[in-house]
Design a protein around this motif. Sequence first.
Motif, PDB file in Angstrom:
ATOM      1  N   PHE A  20       0.829  -1.209   0.000  1.00  0.00           N
ATOM      2  CA  PHE A  20       0.000   0.000   0.000  1.00  0.00           C
ATOM      3  C   PHE A  20       0.861   1.256   0.000  1.00  0.00           C
ATOM      4  O   PHE A  20       0.562   2.232  -0.706  1.00  0.00           O
ATOM      5  N   ALA A  21       1.951   1.252   0.795  1.00  0.00           N
ATOM      6  CA  ALA A  21       2.829   2.423   0.862  1.00  0.00           C
ATOM      7  C   ALA A  21       3.461   2.712  -0.490  1.00  0.00           C
ATOM      8  O   ALA A  21       3.573   3.870  -0.911  1.00  0.00           O
ATOM      9  N   ALA A  22       3.883   1.654  -1.205  1.00  0.00           N
ATOM     10  CA  ALA A  22       4.482   1.851  -2.526  1.00  0.00           C
ATOM     11  C   ALA A  22       3.433   2.257  -3.554  1.00  0.00           C
ATOM     12  O   ALA A  22       3.664   3.149  -4.378  1.00  0.00           O
ATOM     13  N   ARG A  23       2.281   1.632  -3.507  1.00  0.00           N
ATOM     14  CA  ARG A  23       1.234   1.929  -4.479  1.00  0.00           C
ATOM     15  C   ARG A  23       0.709   3.355  -4.334  1.00  0.00           C
ATOM     16  O   ARG A  23       0.416   4.035  -5.326  1.00  0.00           O
ATOM     17  N   SER A  24       0.622   3.835  -3.093  1.00  0.00           N
ATOM     18  CA  SER A  24       0.095   5.173  -2.845  1.00  0.00           C
ATOM     19  C   SER A  24       1.137   6.264  -3.029  1.00  0.00           C
ATOM     20  O   SER A  24       0.816   7.452  -2.923  1.00  0.00           O
ATOM     21  N   GLY A  25       2.365   5.879  -3.257  1.00  0.00           N
ATOM     22  CA  GLY A  25       3.422   6.866  -3.454  1.00  0.00           C
ATOM     23  C   GLY A  25       4.043   7.376  -2.169  1.00  0.00           C
ATOM     24  O   GLY A  25       4.845   8.311  -2.204  1.00  0.00           O
ATOM     25  N   LEU A  26       3.689   6.793  -1.025  1.00  0.00           N
ATOM     26  CA  LEU A  26       4.281   7.232   0.238  1.00  0.00           C
ATOM     27  C   LEU A  26       5.776   6.934   0.288  1.00  0.00           C
ATOM     28  O   LEU A  26       6.539   7.663   0.930  1.00  0.00           O
ATOM     29  N   VAL A  27       6.196   5.851  -0.346  1.00  0.00           N
ATOM     30  CA  VAL A  27       7.617   5.518  -0.446  1.00  0.00           C
ATOM     31  C   VAL A  27       7.929   5.198  -1.900  1.00  0.00           C
ATOM     32  O   VAL A  27       7.088   4.651  -2.638  1.00  0.00           O
ATOM     33  N   SER A  28       9.125   5.569  -2.332  1.00  0.00           N
ATOM     34  CA  SER A  28       9.555   5.298  -3.702  1.00  0.00           C
ATOM     35  C   SER A  28      10.299   3.972  -3.767  1.00  0.00           C
ATOM     36  O   SER A  28      10.666   3.395  -2.734  1.00  0.00           O
ATOM     37  N   ARG A  29      10.557   3.502  -4.981  1.00  0.00           N
ATOM     38  CA  ARG A  29      11.307   2.257  -5.143  1.00  0.00           C
ATOM     39  C   ARG A  29      12.723   2.402  -4.575  1.00  0.00           C
ATOM     40  O   ARG A  29      13.268   1.454  -4.010  1.00  0.00           O
ATOM     41  N   GLU A  30      13.311   3.593  -4.730  1.00  0.00           N
ATOM     42  CA  GLU A  30      14.644   3.820  -4.176  1.00  0.00           C
ATOM     43  C   GLU A  30      14.633   3.737  -2.651  1.00  0.00           C
ATOM     44  O   GLU A  30      15.568   3.204  -2.034  1.00  0.00           O
ATOM     45  N   GLN A  31      13.578   4.248  -2.040  1.00  0.00           N
ATOM     46  CA  GLN A  31      13.474   4.161  -0.584  1.00  0.00           C
ATOM     47  C   GLN A  31      13.274   2.719  -0.119  1.00  0.00           C
ATOM     48  O   GLN A  31      13.816   2.309   0.919  1.00  0.00           O
ATOM     49  N   ILE A  32      12.500   1.965  -0.885  1.00  0.00           N
ATOM     50  CA  ILE A  32      12.322   0.547  -0.575  1.00  0.00           C
ATOM     51  C   ILE A  32      13.658  -0.179  -0.626  1.00  0.00           C
ATOM     52  O   ILE A  32      13.997  -0.974   0.273  1.00  0.00           O
ATOM     53  N   ARG A  33      14.445   0.096  -1.643  1.00  0.00           N
ATOM     54  CA  ARG A  33      15.764  -0.538  -1.759  1.00  0.00           C
ATOM     55  C   ARG A  33      16.667  -0.106  -0.595  1.00  0.00           C
ATOM     56  O   ARG A  33      17.445  -0.908  -0.073  1.00  0.00           O
ATOM     57  N   GLY A  34      16.557   1.161  -0.189  1.00  0.00           N
ATOM     58  CA  GLY A  34      17.349   1.634   0.941  1.00  0.00           C
ATOM     59  C   GLY A  34      16.994   0.901   2.225  1.00  0.00           C
ATOM     60  O   GLY A  34      17.882   0.551   3.014  1.00  0.00           O
ATOM     61  N   MET A  35      15.712   0.662   2.439  1.00  0.00           N
ATOM     62  CA  MET A  35      15.302  -0.102   3.617  1.00  0.00           C
ATOM     63  C   MET A  35      15.804  -1.536   3.540  1.00  0.00           C
ATOM     64  O   MET A  35      16.185  -2.138   4.557  1.00  0.00           O
ATOM     65  N   VAL A 207      10.820  -4.820   8.955  1.00  0.00           N
ATOM     66  CA  VAL A 207      11.389  -4.083   7.822  1.00  0.00           C
ATOM     67  C   VAL A 207      11.449  -4.972   6.588  1.00  0.00           C
ATOM     68  O   VAL A 207      11.100  -4.548   5.477  1.00  0.00           O
ATOM     69  N   ALA A 208      11.880  -6.225   6.776  1.00  0.00           N
ATOM     70  CA  ALA A 208      11.966  -7.139   5.637  1.00  0.00           C
ATOM     71  C   ALA A 208      10.595  -7.363   5.005  1.00  0.00           C
ATOM     72  O   ALA A 208      10.454  -7.344   3.777  1.00  0.00           O
ATOM     73  N   LEU A 209       9.569  -7.560   5.831  1.00  0.00           N
ATOM     74  CA  LEU A 209       8.230  -7.807   5.292  1.00  0.00           C
ATOM     75  C   LEU A 209       7.680  -6.559   4.603  1.00  0.00           C
ATOM     76  O   LEU A 209       7.016  -6.654   3.557  1.00  0.00           O
ATOM     77  N   PHE A 210       7.947  -5.388   5.156  1.00  0.00           N
ATOM     78  CA  PHE A 210       7.523  -4.137   4.526  1.00  0.00           C
ATOM     79  C   PHE A 210       8.198  -3.981   3.160  1.00  0.00           C
ATOM     80  O   PHE A 210       7.552  -3.592   2.174  1.00  0.00           O
ATOM     81  N   VAL A 211       9.493  -4.296   3.098  1.00  0.00           N
ATOM     82  CA  VAL A 211      10.231  -4.205   1.834  1.00  0.00           C
ATOM     83  C   VAL A 211       9.662  -5.178   0.807  1.00  0.00           C
ATOM     84  O   VAL A 211       9.548  -4.864  -0.375  1.00  0.00           O
ATOM     85  N   ILE A 212       9.294  -6.374   1.258  1.00  0.00           N
ATOM     86  CA  ILE A 212       8.706  -7.358   0.345  1.00  0.00           C
ATOM     87  C   ILE A 212       7.438  -6.792  -0.285  1.00  0.00           C
ATOM     88  O   ILE A 212       7.234  -6.876  -1.504  1.00  0.00           O
ATOM     89  N   GLY A 213       6.568  -6.199   0.540  1.00  0.00           N
ATOM     90  CA  GLY A 213       5.338  -5.625   0.012  1.00  0.00           C
ATOM     91  C   GLY A 213       5.606  -4.514  -0.976  1.00  0.00           C
ATOM     92  O   GLY A 213       4.980  -4.444  -2.048  1.00  0.00           O
ATOM     93  N   GLY A 214       6.553  -3.619  -0.644  1.00  0.00           N
ATOM     94  CA  GLY A 214       6.886  -2.541  -1.571  1.00  0.00           C
ATOM     95  C   GLY A 214       7.466  -3.058  -2.871  1.00  0.00           C
ATOM     96  O   GLY A 214       7.206  -2.506  -3.948  1.00  0.00           O
ATOM     97  N   THR A 215       8.258  -4.127  -2.792  1.00  0.00           N
ATOM     98  CA  THR A 215       8.854  -4.715  -3.992  1.00  0.00           C
ATOM     99  C   THR A 215       7.798  -5.349  -4.880  1.00  0.00           C
ATOM    100  O   THR A 215       7.919  -5.347  -6.121  1.00  0.00           O
ATOM    101  N   LEU A 216       6.736  -5.886  -4.277  1.00  0.00           N
ATOM    102  CA  LEU A 216       5.694  -6.547  -5.059  1.00  0.00           C
ATOM    103  C   LEU A 216       4.890  -5.565  -5.906  1.00  0.00           C
ATOM    104  O   LEU A 216       4.315  -5.950  -6.924  1.00  0.00           O
ATOM    105  N   PHE A 217       4.851  -4.286  -5.503  1.00  0.00           N
ATOM    106  CA  PHE A 217       4.093  -3.311  -6.287  1.00  0.00           C
ATOM    107  C   PHE A 217       4.767  -3.133  -7.648  1.00  0.00           C
ATOM    108  O   PHE A 217       5.953  -2.858  -7.750  1.00  0.00           O
ATOM    109  N   GLY A 218       3.994  -3.303  -8.689  1.00  0.00           N
ATOM    110  CA  GLY A 218       4.508  -3.183 -10.049  1.00  0.00           C
ATOM    111  C   GLY A 218       5.240  -4.411 -10.539  1.00  0.00           C
ATOM    112  O   GLY A 218       5.856  -4.380 -11.608  1.00  0.00           O
ATOM    113  N   LEU A 219       5.184  -5.504  -9.779  1.00  0.00           N
ATOM    114  CA  LEU A 219       5.879  -6.721 -10.163  1.00  0.00           C
ATOM    115  C   LEU A 219       5.294  -7.299 -11.450  1.00  0.00           C
ATOM    116  O   LEU A 219       4.081  -7.421 -11.594  1.00  0.00           O
ATOM    117  N   ARG A 220       6.163  -7.668 -12.362  1.00  0.00           N
ATOM    118  CA  ARG A 220       5.754  -8.328 -13.602  1.00  0.00           C
ATOM    119  C   ARG A 220       6.377  -9.718 -13.602  1.00  0.00           C
ATOM    120  O   ARG A 220       7.579  -9.878 -13.795  1.00  0.00           O
TER     121      ARG A 220
END
Length: 313
Positions: A20-35, A207-220
């Motif tokens: 949800f955080a990635a989809r809503s734009g609250l965090v960017s892909r770069e921030q997800i990678r940083g986490m 943190v790991a689970l949050f990163v997983i969710g952010g990574t799944l957004f836009g997954l092809r």
Amino acid sequence: MLQILSITTPIFLLIGLGYFAARSGLVSREQIRGMGIFAMTFALPALILRALSQRPIGEIVDPVFVLAYGLGSLLIFALGFAFFRLVRGQSVASCALSAGGMSVSNSGFIGFPVVAMVLGAPAGVALALCMLIENLLIIPLMLFFAEASGQQGKGRGALLGETFKRLARNPIILAIVLGLCLSLLQVSIPAIPLKAIDMLANASAPVALFVIGGTLFGLRIGGAGTEIALVALAKLILHPLAVGLAFAVLPDIDPTMRLAGILFASAPMLSVYPLFGQRFGFEERCAAILVTATALSFFTMGGVLALMGAGVF
């Protein structure tokens, strides 16, 4: 079954929060990678250091259990690596990550609650032994092959040298070595640094689970659907079968510890699995594998518990 659902539901809630955080734009892909980098560089090493240093090895070592669980896990790693290399024709790094996903369990956050629910006190000893195998054998083996894949074109000696240099700088490997030394020497970490280690270690799972969710957004997924299913099912079905077979052929096995080992092996792969993939460019695929395996584990672990109740194990 309800107990297993109570364990896995918070995991999916945190994954959903990251999505949800990635989809809503609250965090960017770069921030997800940083986490993800934070978790792999600081939080996960702290978790491993705490796990390996808290109990003297001499008090808990069960050589037969270690041998059986280690052989079963190593067999699945080898078969997985060979299959994806020879049959699927994947790169060495990709094969190493797939094989690691098939043979390293989420012992702390899924396996332990289930085993403790079923067996009680022996779960703590079995957890420590399983984490020894995972952190001292399978994870270093996975990292070795994955790191070695980036050194292609060099001579064998130079390849080994560069690979070991990179592994020697890896925070996870450093944490394993330090934790093992502290455990062997029975040296306690002072209270103040231990508190900081606890804080970092406790952050690793959310943190790991949050990163997983952010990574799944836009997954092809594309053509990776077959591989995702193969790795997930191999982890949930073949890994516990291999560990059970190893226990069956070795003598003098404590029945309670045998059941604990099979249950730990039936858990999905560790929650930071996609963070290992991130280093080599496979985080999206690893995230999809983890979510698939975690969802299916509700049924497969329930099946293992049912077989145990029927006296099969």
